[in-house]
Design an enzyme around this catalytic site. Sequence first.
Site, mmCIF file in Angstrom:
data_model
loop_
_atom_site.group_PDB
_atom_site.id
_atom_site.type_symbol
_atom_site.label_atom_id
_atom_site.label_comp_id
_atom_site.label_asym_id
_atom_site.label_seq_id
_atom_site.Cartn_x
_atom_site.Cartn_y
_atom_site.Cartn_z
ATOM 1 N N HIS A 1 0.852 -1.196 0.000
ATOM 2 C CA HIS A 1 0.000 0.000 0.000
ATOM 3 C C HIS A 1 0.880 1.235 0.000
ATOM 4 O O HIS A 1 1.881 1.298 0.710
ATOM 5 C CB HIS A 1 -0.948 0.007 1.200
ATOM 6 C CG HIS A 1 -0.302 -0.325 2.508
ATOM 7 N ND1 HIS A 1 0.007 -1.624 2.873
ATOM 8 C CD2 HIS A 1 0.118 0.456 3.518
ATOM 9 C CE1 HIS A 1 0.571 -1.620 4.057
ATOM 10 N NE2 HIS A 1 0.665 -0.361 4.478
ATOM 11 N N HIS B 1 1.144 4.875 1.116
ATOM 12 C CA HIS B 1 0.579 5.892 2.008
ATOM 13 C C HIS B 1 0.681 7.240 1.293
ATOM 14 O O HIS B 1 1.775 7.620 0.841
ATOM 15 C CB HIS B 1 1.413 6.010 3.287
ATOM 16 C CG HIS B 1 1.357 4.836 4.211
ATOM 17 N ND1 HIS B 1 0.528 4.787 5.303
ATOM 18 C CD2 HIS B 1 2.062 3.675 4.220
ATOM 19 C CE1 HIS B 1 0.712 3.654 5.958
ATOM 20 N NE2 HIS B 1 1.645 2.959 5.321
#
Length: 116
Positions: free
Chosen positions: A102, A104
């Site tokens: 992921h 950020h």
Amino acid sequence: MSADNCLFCKIVAGDIPADIVYESDTALAFRDINPQAPTHVLIIPREHISTINDIDPGHEALVGSLYTAAREIAAAEGFADEGYRAVMNCNEGAGQSVFHIHLHVLAGRPLAWPPG
Ligand code: AMP
């Protein structure tokens, strides 16, 4: 962690709710449940990839799509010019706690460098 018991795969599947801000064929973005800045969005691939170490050459377009998502979210939410950070942690030593890659995206406050 396998895709079977992955928190972010469950968000992709719609089995766990999330505040989704962006969707494409390859990626999904939602607000972090524990935001570290006024804007804190997580951009994930729909496909399960555990860590940066598991990215292979076949994932290059997919991983690139996470950055085009970041660009689109920054433009849509109005912080593209002000600036933002797009960062991915790899493994526990760097603070990774969910083993589905992921990006950020953090914005809305001064972001110090180097990070902690
Ligand atoms: P990392 O520590 O880099 O693996 O980042 C994982 C991020 O996922 C953290 O910032 C958490 O706050 C966030 N997070 C964990 N569970 C959820 C959830 N259900 N919805 C949104 N964000 C989450």
